[in-house]
Design an enzyme around this catalytic site. Structure first.
Site: not given
Ligand SMILES: NC(=O)c1ccc[n+]([C@@H]2O[C@H](COP(=O)([O-])OP(=O)(O)OC[C@H]3O[C@@H](n4cnc5c(N)ncnc54)[C@H](O)[C@@H]3O)[C@@H](O)[C@H]2O)c1
Ligand SMILES: [Zn+2]
Length: 377
Positions: A129, A151, A193, A235, A245, A249, A253, A256, A260, A272
Protein backbone atom coordinates in the site's frame (compact mmCIF):
# COMPACT_ATOMS: atom_id res chain seq x y z
CA UNK A 1 20.78 31.41 -13.03
CA UNK A 2 21.70 31.21 -9.40
CA UNK A 3 23.50 27.89 -9.45
CA UNK A 4 26.69 27.40 -11.38
CA UNK A 5 27.58 23.81 -12.02
CA UNK A 6 30.90 22.10 -12.00
CA UNK A 7 32.05 22.14 -8.38
CA UNK A 8 29.46 21.21 -5.79
CA UNK A 9 25.93 19.90 -6.22
CA UNK A 10 23.02 22.33 -5.99
CA UNK A 11 20.21 21.76 -3.48
CA UNK A 12 16.65 22.52 -4.52
CA UNK A 13 13.55 21.93 -2.42
CA UNK A 14 10.14 21.00 -3.78
CA UNK A 15 7.28 22.11 -1.55
CA UNK A 16 4.45 19.61 -1.68
CA UNK A 17 0.89 19.23 -0.51
CA UNK A 18 0.41 18.99 3.25
CA UNK A 19 3.63 20.76 4.12
CA UNK A 20 5.78 17.93 2.79
CA UNK A 21 9.00 18.63 0.96
CA UNK A 22 11.16 16.70 -1.47
CA UNK A 23 14.85 17.62 -1.44
CA UNK A 24 16.58 17.46 -4.83
CA UNK A 25 20.37 17.33 -5.00
CA UNK A 26 21.76 17.93 -8.49
CA UNK A 27 25.37 17.99 -9.60
CA UNK A 28 28.62 16.05 -9.35
CA UNK A 29 28.75 13.87 -6.23
CA UNK A 30 25.03 14.25 -5.39
CA UNK A 31 24.84 10.54 -4.50
CA UNK A 32 26.81 11.25 -1.31
CA UNK A 33 23.53 12.53 0.18
CA UNK A 34 22.13 8.98 0.13
CA UNK A 35 23.36 8.04 3.60
CA UNK A 36 21.61 10.98 5.23
CA UNK A 37 18.39 10.41 3.26
CA UNK A 38 18.24 6.73 4.28
CA UNK A 39 18.67 7.74 7.90
CA UNK A 40 15.90 10.33 7.55
CA UNK A 41 13.37 7.93 6.05
CA UNK A 42 14.47 5.21 8.44
CA UNK A 43 14.58 2.51 5.77
CA UNK A 44 17.38 0.00 5.89
CA UNK A 45 15.93 -2.76 3.70
CA UNK A 46 16.15 -1.66 0.11
CA UNK A 47 15.16 -2.81 -3.36
CA UNK A 48 17.43 -1.14 -5.90
CA UNK A 49 15.34 -1.22 -9.08
CA UNK A 50 17.26 -0.66 -12.30
CA UNK A 51 17.56 -1.78 -15.91
CA UNK A 52 19.85 -4.39 -17.42
CA UNK A 53 22.31 -1.78 -18.76
CA UNK A 54 23.02 -0.36 -15.32
CA UNK A 55 22.72 -3.42 -13.11
CA UNK A 56 26.45 -4.09 -12.70
CA UNK A 57 27.59 -0.46 -12.96
CA UNK A 58 25.70 2.48 -11.43
CA UNK A 59 23.07 0.35 -9.63
CA UNK A 60 25.78 -1.86 -8.14
CA UNK A 61 27.70 1.16 -6.88
CA UNK A 62 24.54 2.70 -5.38
CA UNK A 63 23.79 -0.63 -3.65
CA UNK A 64 27.36 -0.75 -2.33
CA UNK A 65 27.04 2.78 -0.95
CA UNK A 66 23.72 1.87 0.71
CA UNK A 67 25.30 -1.23 2.27
CA UNK A 68 28.21 0.84 3.56
CA UNK A 69 25.57 3.01 5.25
CA UNK A 70 24.32 -0.07 7.10
CA UNK A 71 21.40 -1.00 4.83
CA UNK A 72 20.53 -4.34 3.21
CA UNK A 73 20.10 -3.92 -0.53
CA UNK A 74 18.97 -6.27 -3.30
CA UNK A 75 19.43 -5.17 -6.90
CA UNK A 76 16.46 -6.05 -9.13
CA UNK A 77 16.98 -5.43 -12.84
CA UNK A 78 14.56 -5.60 -15.77
CA UNK A 79 15.48 -5.60 -19.49
CA UNK A 80 16.40 -2.03 -20.54
CA UNK A 81 14.03 -0.09 -22.77
CA UNK A 82 10.56 1.44 -22.97
CA UNK A 83 9.13 -1.96 -23.90
CA UNK A 84 9.69 -3.06 -20.31
CA UNK A 85 7.54 -0.25 -18.89
CA UNK A 86 4.55 -2.54 -18.46
CA UNK A 87 2.24 -3.96 -15.84
CA UNK A 88 3.94 -7.34 -16.42
CA UNK A 89 7.37 -5.95 -15.43
CA UNK A 90 5.84 -4.25 -12.39
CA UNK A 91 4.29 -7.54 -11.32
CA UNK A 92 7.55 -9.42 -11.71
CA UNK A 93 9.46 -6.81 -9.69
CA UNK A 94 6.82 -7.00 -6.95
CA UNK A 95 7.04 -10.79 -6.83
CA UNK A 96 10.81 -10.59 -6.53
CA UNK A 97 10.48 -8.08 -3.69
CA UNK A 98 8.03 -10.35 -1.85
CA UNK A 99 10.37 -13.31 -2.39
CA UNK A 100 13.23 -11.22 -0.98
CA UNK A 101 11.15 -10.78 2.18
CA UNK A 102 10.78 -7.02 1.86
CA UNK A 103 7.98 -5.67 4.01
CA UNK A 104 6.35 -2.36 4.90
CA UNK A 105 9.60 -1.07 6.36
CA UNK A 106 11.39 -1.40 3.02
CA UNK A 107 12.14 1.35 0.52
CA UNK A 108 12.89 1.46 -3.20
CA UNK A 109 15.88 3.12 -4.82
CA UNK A 110 15.10 3.85 -8.48
CA UNK A 111 18.40 3.87 -10.38
CA UNK A 112 18.28 4.63 -14.09
CA UNK A 113 16.54 6.61 -16.79
CA UNK A 114 12.89 7.61 -16.94
CA UNK A 115 11.80 4.03 -17.57
CA UNK A 116 13.39 2.72 -14.36
CA UNK A 117 12.12 5.76 -12.47
CA UNK A 118 8.52 5.51 -13.68
CA UNK A 119 8.41 1.75 -13.06
CA UNK A 120 10.17 1.74 -9.70
CA UNK A 121 8.12 4.70 -8.50
CA UNK A 122 4.89 2.92 -9.43
CA UNK A 123 6.08 -0.25 -7.68
CA UNK A 124 6.78 1.83 -4.55
CA UNK A 125 3.37 3.54 -4.84
CA UNK A 126 1.46 0.27 -4.42
CA UNK A 127 3.85 -2.15 -2.69
CA UNK A 128 2.39 -2.92 0.75
CA UNK A 129 0.00 0.00 0.00
CA UNK A 130 2.91 2.37 -0.56
CA UNK A 131 6.50 2.54 0.63
CA UNK A 132 9.05 5.37 0.29
CA UNK A 133 11.36 5.62 -2.67
CA UNK A 134 14.36 7.67 -3.72
CA UNK A 135 14.93 8.70 -7.33
CA UNK A 136 18.52 8.29 -8.47
CA UNK A 137 18.24 9.36 -12.12
CA UNK A 138 21.12 8.45 -14.45
CA UNK A 139 19.88 9.79 -17.81
CA UNK A 140 19.56 13.49 -18.56
CA UNK A 141 15.84 13.12 -19.38
CA UNK A 142 15.33 11.61 -15.94
CA UNK A 143 17.44 14.26 -14.15
CA UNK A 144 15.84 17.24 -15.88
CA UNK A 145 12.32 15.93 -16.01
CA UNK A 146 11.13 12.42 -15.16
CA UNK A 147 12.51 12.19 -11.61
CA UNK A 148 10.89 15.45 -10.50
CA UNK A 149 7.19 15.68 -9.84
CA UNK A 150 5.90 12.37 -8.53
CA UNK A 151 4.31 11.01 -11.70
CA UNK A 152 4.87 7.26 -11.90
CA UNK A 153 3.39 4.66 -14.19
CA UNK A 154 3.53 2.18 -17.01
CA UNK A 155 2.46 1.92 -20.64
CA UNK A 156 -0.17 -0.37 -22.13
CA UNK A 157 -0.50 -1.51 -25.75
CA UNK A 158 -3.27 1.11 -26.02
CA UNK A 159 -1.08 4.05 -25.07
CA UNK A 160 1.84 5.38 -23.04
CA UNK A 161 1.63 6.15 -19.32
CA UNK A 162 -2.05 5.19 -19.09
CA UNK A 163 -1.76 3.37 -15.75
CA UNK A 164 0.02 4.97 -12.82
CA UNK A 165 -0.07 6.96 -9.64
CA UNK A 166 1.17 10.18 -8.14
CA UNK A 167 3.77 9.10 -5.60
CA UNK A 168 6.36 11.64 -4.53
CA UNK A 169 9.92 10.44 -3.95
CA UNK A 170 11.42 11.01 -0.52
CA UNK A 171 14.37 12.63 -2.31
CA UNK A 172 15.97 12.97 -5.73
CA UNK A 173 19.72 12.52 -6.08
CA UNK A 174 20.77 13.56 -9.58
CA UNK A 175 24.47 12.83 -9.71
CA UNK A 176 25.78 14.27 -12.96
CA UNK A 177 28.85 12.00 -12.77
CA UNK A 178 26.54 9.22 -13.98
CA UNK A 179 26.15 11.10 -17.26
CA UNK A 180 29.71 10.19 -18.27
CA UNK A 181 28.53 6.78 -19.51
CA UNK A 182 25.25 7.90 -21.07
CA UNK A 183 25.20 7.30 -24.85
CA UNK A 184 25.49 10.59 -26.74
CA UNK A 185 22.09 10.27 -28.38
CA UNK A 186 20.43 9.90 -24.96
CA UNK A 187 22.35 12.91 -23.63
CA UNK A 188 21.31 15.05 -26.58
CA UNK A 189 17.68 13.97 -26.15
CA UNK A 190 17.82 15.44 -22.65
CA UNK A 191 18.81 18.86 -24.00
CA UNK A 192 15.29 19.14 -25.44
CA UNK A 193 13.76 19.10 -21.96
CA UNK A 194 16.27 21.70 -20.73
CA UNK A 195 15.48 23.96 -23.70
CA UNK A 196 11.78 23.46 -22.98
CA UNK A 197 12.27 24.54 -19.36
CA UNK A 198 13.95 27.74 -20.53
CA UNK A 199 11.36 28.43 -23.23
CA UNK A 200 8.37 28.05 -20.91
CA UNK A 201 9.60 29.66 -17.71
CA UNK A 202 13.18 30.93 -17.56
CA UNK A 203 14.55 33.32 -20.16
CA UNK A 204 17.89 33.39 -18.31
CA UNK A 205 18.23 29.62 -18.62
CA UNK A 206 17.36 29.87 -22.31
CA UNK A 207 20.11 32.47 -22.84
CA UNK A 208 22.57 30.34 -20.88
CA UNK A 209 21.75 27.37 -23.11
CA UNK A 210 22.29 29.51 -26.19
CA UNK A 211 25.75 30.36 -24.88
CA UNK A 212 26.48 26.71 -23.98
CA UNK A 213 24.98 25.17 -27.13
CA UNK A 214 28.25 24.35 -28.86
CA UNK A 215 29.76 22.72 -25.77
CA UNK A 216 26.53 20.79 -25.20
CA UNK A 217 26.55 19.59 -28.80
CA UNK A 218 30.05 18.25 -28.14
CA UNK A 219 28.77 16.24 -25.18
CA UNK A 220 30.54 18.37 -22.56
CA UNK A 221 29.12 17.20 -19.20
CA UNK A 222 30.52 20.30 -17.42
CA UNK A 223 28.31 22.42 -19.68
CA UNK A 224 25.33 20.26 -18.70
CA UNK A 225 26.24 20.83 -15.05
CA UNK A 226 26.11 24.60 -15.58
CA UNK A 227 22.57 24.56 -16.94
CA UNK A 228 20.92 21.59 -15.24
CA UNK A 229 20.15 23.12 -11.81
CA UNK A 230 18.12 25.92 -13.41
CA UNK A 231 16.20 23.42 -15.53
CA UNK A 232 15.47 21.31 -12.46
CA UNK A 233 14.38 24.47 -10.63
CA UNK A 234 11.80 25.20 -13.35
CA UNK A 235 10.27 21.76 -13.02
CA UNK A 236 10.42 21.93 -9.21
CA UNK A 237 8.72 25.35 -9.09
CA UNK A 238 5.97 24.30 -11.45
CA UNK A 239 5.32 21.06 -9.54
CA UNK A 240 5.37 22.90 -6.21
CA UNK A 241 2.70 25.26 -7.53
CA UNK A 242 0.60 22.55 -9.16
CA UNK A 243 1.36 19.10 -7.81
CA UNK A 244 -1.49 17.21 -9.50
CA UNK A 245 -1.54 18.93 -12.89
CA UNK A 246 -4.65 21.07 -12.71
CA UNK A 247 -3.30 24.13 -14.50
CA UNK A 248 0.22 25.48 -14.39
CA UNK A 249 1.83 22.08 -14.81
CA UNK A 250 0.41 22.02 -18.33
CA UNK A 251 3.09 24.49 -19.44
CA UNK A 252 5.57 21.61 -19.30
CA UNK A 253 3.69 20.05 -22.22
CA UNK A 254 5.21 22.51 -24.69
CA UNK A 255 6.30 20.45 -27.69
CA UNK A 256 4.70 17.35 -26.27
CA UNK A 257 1.29 17.28 -28.01
CA UNK A 258 2.84 17.18 -31.48
CA UNK A 259 5.90 15.38 -30.07
CA UNK A 260 3.75 12.48 -28.89
CA UNK A 261 2.11 12.35 -32.31
CA UNK A 262 5.54 12.16 -33.96
CA UNK A 263 6.66 9.44 -31.56
CA UNK A 264 3.52 7.39 -32.11
CA UNK A 265 3.53 7.81 -35.90
CA UNK A 266 7.16 6.70 -36.04
CA UNK A 267 6.42 3.59 -33.98
CA UNK A 268 8.46 5.00 -31.06
CA UNK A 269 11.75 4.61 -32.96
CA UNK A 270 12.73 8.20 -32.12
CA UNK A 271 14.08 9.21 -28.75
CA UNK A 272 11.44 11.12 -26.76
CA UNK A 273 13.60 14.26 -26.64
CA UNK A 274 14.12 14.20 -30.40
CA UNK A 275 10.37 14.06 -30.99
CA UNK A 276 9.83 16.85 -28.44
CA UNK A 277 12.42 18.98 -30.24
CA UNK A 278 10.45 18.76 -33.49
CA UNK A 279 7.21 19.12 -31.53
CA UNK A 280 8.40 22.43 -30.03
CA UNK A 281 9.27 23.73 -33.49
CA UNK A 282 5.86 22.78 -34.89
CA UNK A 283 3.98 24.15 -31.88
CA UNK A 284 6.01 27.39 -32.00
CA UNK A 285 5.10 27.66 -35.70
CA UNK A 286 1.42 27.24 -34.75
CA UNK A 287 1.95 30.00 -32.17
CA UNK A 288 3.41 32.27 -34.83
CA UNK A 289 0.48 31.60 -37.16
CA UNK A 290 -1.98 32.45 -34.36
CA UNK A 291 -0.15 35.72 -33.70
CA UNK A 292 0.81 34.55 -30.20
CA UNK A 293 4.56 34.19 -30.64
CA UNK A 294 6.87 36.52 -32.54
CA UNK A 295 8.65 34.86 -35.50
CA UNK A 296 12.03 35.94 -34.03
CA UNK A 297 11.32 34.04 -30.81
CA UNK A 298 10.30 30.94 -32.78
CA UNK A 299 13.54 31.34 -34.72
CA UNK A 300 15.55 31.41 -31.48
CA UNK A 301 13.88 28.19 -30.34
CA UNK A 302 14.76 26.33 -33.52
CA UNK A 303 18.28 27.80 -33.63
CA UNK A 304 18.94 26.65 -30.06
CA UNK A 305 17.64 23.13 -30.69
CA UNK A 306 19.66 22.81 -33.88
CA UNK A 307 22.73 24.25 -32.16
CA UNK A 308 22.49 21.65 -29.38
CA UNK A 309 22.45 18.88 -31.98
CA UNK A 310 18.75 18.03 -31.90
CA UNK A 311 16.66 17.24 -34.98
CA UNK A 312 14.50 20.16 -36.09
CA UNK A 313 12.79 18.61 -39.12
CA UNK A 314 10.25 15.79 -39.04
CA UNK A 315 11.63 12.36 -39.85
CA UNK A 316 11.09 10.92 -43.30
CA UNK A 317 8.05 8.72 -43.57
CA UNK A 318 5.91 10.73 -41.17
CA UNK A 319 3.02 12.80 -42.48
CA UNK A 320 1.32 15.85 -40.94
CA UNK A 321 -2.16 14.35 -41.04
CA UNK A 322 -1.10 11.08 -39.44
CA UNK A 323 0.95 12.90 -36.78
CA UNK A 324 -1.95 15.22 -35.98
CA UNK A 325 -4.32 12.25 -35.76
CA UNK A 326 -1.91 10.51 -33.38
CA UNK A 327 -1.67 13.72 -31.31
CA UNK A 328 -5.47 13.82 -31.15
CA UNK A 329 -5.67 10.36 -29.67
CA UNK A 330 -3.35 11.48 -26.91
CA UNK A 331 -5.03 11.55 -23.51
CA UNK A 332 -4.37 15.28 -23.19
CA UNK A 333 -6.88 15.99 -25.97
CA UNK A 334 -10.04 17.51 -24.55
CA UNK A 335 -13.52 18.23 -25.82
CA UNK A 336 -12.85 17.01 -29.35
CA UNK A 337 -10.25 19.68 -30.04
CA UNK A 338 -6.56 19.41 -29.40
CA UNK A 339 -4.90 21.87 -27.07
CA UNK A 340 -1.32 22.99 -27.08
CA UNK A 341 0.62 25.35 -24.85
CA UNK A 342 2.82 27.99 -26.45
CA UNK A 343 5.13 30.67 -25.10
CA UNK A 344 4.14 34.28 -25.86
CA UNK A 345 7.81 35.13 -25.53
CA UNK A 346 10.88 33.19 -24.42
CA UNK A 347 10.35 32.30 -20.76
CA UNK A 348 6.66 33.21 -20.56
CA UNK A 349 3.62 31.23 -21.59
CA UNK A 350 0.54 32.49 -23.39
CA UNK A 351 -2.79 32.03 -21.60
CA UNK A 352 -5.88 30.44 -23.12
CA UNK A 353 -9.44 31.06 -21.93
CA UNK A 354 -9.38 28.80 -18.88
CA UNK A 355 -5.71 28.15 -18.35
CA UNK A 356 -2.61 27.77 -20.47
CA UNK A 357 -4.25 25.35 -22.91
CA UNK A 358 -4.98 26.81 -26.33
CA UNK A 359 -7.41 24.82 -28.49
CA UNK A 360 -6.14 24.40 -32.01
CA UNK A 361 -8.31 23.97 -35.11
CA UNK A 362 -7.18 21.11 -37.34
CA UNK A 363 -6.61 23.39 -40.35
CA UNK A 364 -4.24 25.69 -38.43
CA UNK A 365 -2.21 22.77 -37.14
CA UNK A 366 -2.08 21.06 -40.52
CA UNK A 367 -0.94 24.24 -42.29
CA UNK A 368 1.79 24.84 -39.71
CA UNK A 369 2.90 21.24 -40.01
CA UNK A 370 2.95 21.32 -43.80
CA UNK A 371 5.29 24.32 -43.50
CA UNK A 372 7.58 22.44 -41.11
CA UNK A 373 7.51 19.33 -43.30
CA UNK A 374 8.77 21.33 -46.32
CA UNK A 375 12.45 20.40 -46.70
CA UNK A 376 13.61 23.90 -47.73
CA UNK A 377 13.14 25.17 -44.17
N1 LIG B 1 7.37 10.72 -14.78
C1 LIG B 1 7.56 11.78 -15.54
O1 LIG B 1 7.18 12.90 -15.19
C2 LIG B 1 8.28 11.61 -16.84
C3 LIG B 1 8.74 12.74 -17.52
C4 LIG B 1 9.47 12.56 -18.70
C5 LIG B 1 9.69 11.29 -19.20
N2 LIG B 1 9.20 10.20 -18.52
C6 LIG B 1 9.42 8.84 -19.01
O2 LIG B 1 10.82 8.62 -19.10
C7 LIG B 1 11.07 7.63 -20.10
C8 LIG B 1 12.23 8.10 -20.94
O3 LIG B 1 13.35 8.24 -20.12
P1 LIG B 1 14.81 7.93 -20.66
O4 LIG B 1 15.01 8.67 -21.91
O5 LIG B 1 15.73 8.16 -19.52
O6 LIG B 1 14.72 6.39 -21.05
P2 LIG B 1 15.41 5.06 -20.43
O7 LIG B 1 15.11 4.94 -19.01
O8 LIG B 1 15.00 3.95 -21.31
O9 LIG B 1 16.96 5.35 -20.60
C9 LIG B 1 17.50 5.48 -21.90
C10 LIG B 1 18.66 4.50 -22.10
O10 LIG B 1 19.81 5.03 -21.46
C11 LIG B 1 20.38 4.04 -20.62
N3 LIG B 1 21.03 4.76 -19.53
C12 LIG B 1 20.45 5.52 -18.59
N4 LIG B 1 21.37 6.09 -17.83
C13 LIG B 1 22.59 5.68 -18.28
C14 LIG B 1 23.92 5.96 -17.91
N5 LIG B 1 24.22 6.83 -16.94
N6 LIG B 1 24.89 5.33 -18.58
C15 LIG B 1 24.61 4.49 -19.61
N7 LIG B 1 23.38 4.22 -20.02
C16 LIG B 1 22.37 4.81 -19.36
C17 LIG B 1 19.25 3.15 -20.23
O11 LIG B 1 19.70 1.87 -19.86
C18 LIG B 1 18.43 3.13 -21.53
O12 LIG B 1 18.98 2.18 -22.40
C19 LIG B 1 9.77 7.45 -20.86
O13 LIG B 1 9.17 6.25 -20.45
C20 LIG B 1 8.91 8.62 -20.41
O14 LIG B 1 7.55 8.34 -20.42
C21 LIG B 1 8.51 10.35 -17.36
ZN1 LIG C 1 9.16 15.10 -22.13
Amino acid sequence: MSNRGGEAPARITLSLHGGKVCPVTVGPGAIADLTGILREIGAFRLAVITDSNLETTHAASVAALARSSGAEAVVLAFPAGERSKTRATKESLEDRMIDAGLGRDAAVLAVGGGVAGDLAGFVAATYMRGIPFVHIPTSLIAMADAAIGGKTGVDTPRGKNLIGAFHQPAAVLADTRFLGTLPRRELTAGFAEMAKAGAVADAGLFRALEALAERLANGDVAAVEEALPAAVQVKASVVSADEKESGLRKILNFGHTVGHGIEADGGYAMAHGEAVSIGMIVEAEIGVRLGILAPEAAGRISALLRGMGLPVAPPEGTSPSRVWKASASDKKARGGRIEIVVPREIGEMARGERDFGIPIADEVALEAMEACWTPSR
